[in-house]
Design an enzyme around this catalytic site. Sequence first.
Site, PDB file in Angstrom:
ATOM      1  CB  THR A 106      25.658 -19.894  23.643  1.00 31.79           C
ATOM      2  OG1 THR A 106      26.675 -20.216  24.569  1.00 31.79           O
ATOM      3  CG2 THR A 106      24.763 -21.098  23.458  1.00 31.79           C
TER       4      THR A 106
ATOM      5  CD  GLN B 199      31.507 -10.583  49.580  1.00 32.53           C
ATOM      6  OE1 GLN B 199      30.994 -11.609  50.020  1.00 32.53           O
ATOM      7  NE2 GLN B 199      32.747 -10.265  49.850  1.00 32.53           N
TER       8      GLN B 199
ATOM      9  CB  THR C   6      24.764 -15.436  28.398  1.00 31.52           C
ATOM     10  OG1 THR C   6      25.397 -16.712  28.545  1.00 31.52           O
ATOM     11  CG2 THR C   6      23.646 -15.523  27.385  1.00 31.52           C
ATOM     12  CG  ASP C   7      29.758 -17.309  29.909  1.00 34.76           C
ATOM     13  OD1 ASP C   7      28.649 -17.673  30.350  1.00 34.76           O
ATOM     14  OD2 ASP C   7      30.592 -18.100  29.431  1.00 34.76           O
TER      15      ASP C   7
HETATM   16  N1  ASP Z   1      30.332 -19.084  26.844  1.00 32.23           N
HETATM   17  C1  ASP Z   1      29.244 -18.442  26.130  1.00 32.23           C
HETATM   18  C2  ASP Z   1      29.609 -16.985  25.930  1.00 32.23           C
HETATM   19  O1  ASP Z   1      29.470 -16.198  26.827  1.00 32.23           O
HETATM   20  C3  ASP Z   1      27.979 -18.575  26.895  1.00 32.23           C
HETATM   21  C4  ASP Z   1      26.750 -18.007  26.219  1.00 32.23           C
HETATM   22  O2  ASP Z   1      26.790 -17.274  25.262  1.00 32.23           O
HETATM   23  O3  ASP Z   1      25.640 -18.311  26.721  1.00 32.23           O
HETATM   24  O4  ASP Z   1      30.057 -16.626  24.874  1.00 32.23           O
END
Ligand code: ASP
Length: 357
Positions: free
Chosen positions: A29, A293, A104-105
């Site tokens: 992102t 978990q 971030t994912d």
């Molecule tokens: N879908 C994006 C990724 O992980 C989300 C992000 O970067 O916040 O590439």
Amino acid sequence: MLSALPLPTATDATDRTAPRLLILYTGGTVGMAVNRHQELVPMHFDKLDRKMPELRQLPYRLELLALPQLIDSSNVTPADWLQLAWLIGQHYADFDGFVILHGTDTMAYSAAALSFLLEHLNKPVVFTGAQVPVGRTRSDATRNLLTALEIAAARHPRARTVRLPEVGVFFNDILIRGTRAKKVESQQFAAFKSENYPPLARAGINLDFNDKSIRLLPAARLRIHDRLEEKVAVLRLFPGITAAVVEAVLSVPGLRGCVLETYGSGNAPTAPWFLACLEKAQQRGVFILNVSQCEEGRVIQGRYETSARLSSLGVIGGDDITTEAAITKLMFVLGLGLSETQIRQQLSQDLRGEITL
Ligand code: ASP
């Protein structure tokens, strides 16, 4: 070889006292823009300094290396982790620190994987990214990147030695060990949590390092590992899980390792069919790592009757490891070409600060 591009900063590129930092841009992102279908996709920003003019004021020598294939991190694969580790190896001697711009994912998985692949790391490798793309109103991209760079350049005030000889994730206001990070939020800026371990630094008005929680290892030459075993799986238990589901996962042809996500302190059903499935998998040579978990606490096999049989079936207690670190640790250890005893030993041992023994 991919070449890095110098970014103009306040520092004269020939000033040898200024920290030299490499930004590896993988996508995510942080650098996304909308395409004609109004979907967010990664874009090239070789002119990163135009998007983030603040970079020009930094007292560092900065270079940017964008991977040829920029990705949304949901598409990351073990091959990407091997490539990143290799690239760091190629540039290790020339830079004081590395910042990896990443989606971030799956950042927590990538940070854990790099932690395992870079053995005897003695320079900072800091992952960061953003929840809102650079250039957008209220984007967190610049703030995250600037602090990640400051962390990558940081030295102990007196001794001038490296402050973070580890892989870390910096996001919003905390620095987390690479093997302890977990993405916990998709809408707010505080997207990551440090699981079962204190943050390594906090960024407020000052950048405060928690030095006693940072790993200090005896000096040794960096070793870049180049193999990860991909025949692994994660099996998450839930009340009502059927024999067919457990059997299907554990009997995947060629499966070598499985993270078993159990309840509480490592508890699982005692139903005979379930234990029989584990036993069969074990006989086929599948290594099973028991991970809770729960977000905090640890696996203690044998504490309850519901986990007592697991040890005798050969299930390895994962202690307080995260699932992200557990799956990448399995890939790493199973890729080392070790004997069964050595594999069990490595999986129970703390390799990169991923478990608290
Ligand atoms: N879908 C994006 C990724 O992980 C989300 C992000 O970067 O916040 O590439």
